[in-house]
Design a protein around this motif. Structure first.
Motif, mmCIF file in Angstrom:
data_model
loop_
_atom_site.group_PDB
_atom_site.id
_atom_site.type_symbol
_atom_site.label_atom_id
_atom_site.label_comp_id
_atom_site.label_asym_id
_atom_site.label_seq_id
_atom_site.Cartn_x
_atom_site.Cartn_y
_atom_site.Cartn_z
ATOM 1 N N SER A 9 10.567 1.010 3.238
ATOM 2 C CA SER A 9 11.799 0.266 3.012
ATOM 3 C C SER A 9 12.953 1.012 3.675
ATOM 4 N N SER A 47 5.691 -0.809 1.524
ATOM 5 C CA SER A 47 6.993 -0.270 1.934
ATOM 6 C C SER A 47 7.457 0.859 1.023
ATOM 7 N N ASP A 48 6.620 1.241 0.048
ATOM 8 C CA ASP A 48 6.949 2.330 -0.871
ATOM 9 C C ASP A 48 6.459 3.661 -0.302
ATOM 10 N N GLU A 101 11.822 0.610 -3.612
ATOM 11 C CA GLU A 101 13.072 -0.147 -3.596
ATOM 12 C C GLU A 101 13.080 -1.067 -4.805
#
Length: 204
Positions: free
Chosen positions: A15, A136-137, A175
């Motif tokens: 992210s 995306s982590d 996020e």
């Protein structure tokens, strides 16, 4: 974070706000909720007195969310011995030092690791964390792989010896739905969890 890229991690997959946090940490504020495991609480009071005296890893024993203030300071590589070193100093709401850590990276067998040194009296404790993608982590872990191929681990270094400690830690950085960041940090000793910290991270 591109310096952490390796065959098992790509910073571009993260992210954007997570990557921005690691590249511009001083632009973010942080709150933490520190939770000691029930079995460890009888020892937490003793630990709190020792850590307060050292002003290192001084997490406190007060429940609930607490604001942490931090600053980033560049460190000369010649003084530290590693490359591109920066110090991250965190203070609690009472202006006591919670955490002083010197961040760098190193490579081994084609993989890149976060190399985080915490100064202690006559020693330092070093966390070697392997980054990995979870969509995306971001996952940062010191847990040794079953193959025992990597450098990840938590080490105590003195002038006489370096030894791997029976400690592990893992971070999951995500996020949040409101465009900020949440992070969960778990620590274990001999495989038993004794500490969990939740973070709320927002850009100023």
């Amino acid at each position: 974070m591109a310096e952490l890229d390796s065959p098992t991690f790509e910073a571009e997959q993260l992210s954007k706000i997570i990557r921005d946090f690691y590249e511009h940490t001083d632009q973010y504020s942080m709150k933490a909720n520190i939770r000691w495991a029930g079995w460890f609480k009888p020892f937490a009071g003793i630990y709190d007195k020792i850590s307060g005296h050292m002003q290192q890893l001084h997490l406190g024993i007060t429940p609930g969310w607490q604001t942490m203030r931090g600053s980033i300071i560049a460190v000369k590589s010649d003084d530290d011995g590693r490359k591109r070193v920066r110090a991250w100093i965190r203070l609690n709401e009472q202006d006591e030092a919670i955490f002083v850590a010197l961040y760098s990276t190193h490579q081994y067998a084609g993989e890149t690791y976060m190399n985080i040194a915490l100064p202690l009296p006559h020693a330092n404790m070093t966390g070697i964390l392997k980054p990995s993608n979870a969509g995306s982590d971001l996952v940062l872990s010191s847990v040794t792989r079953h193959t025992r191929r990597g450098d990840e681990g938590i080490y105590l270094h003195t002038r006489w010896m370096t030894s791997r400690l029976p400690l592990t830690e893992m971070f999951l950085i995500q996020e949040s739905g409101d465009g900020n960041i949440t992070a969960n940090h778990t620590m274990r000793i001999f495989g038993i969890r004794f500490l969990a910290i939740s973070y709320q991270i927002e850009k100023h």
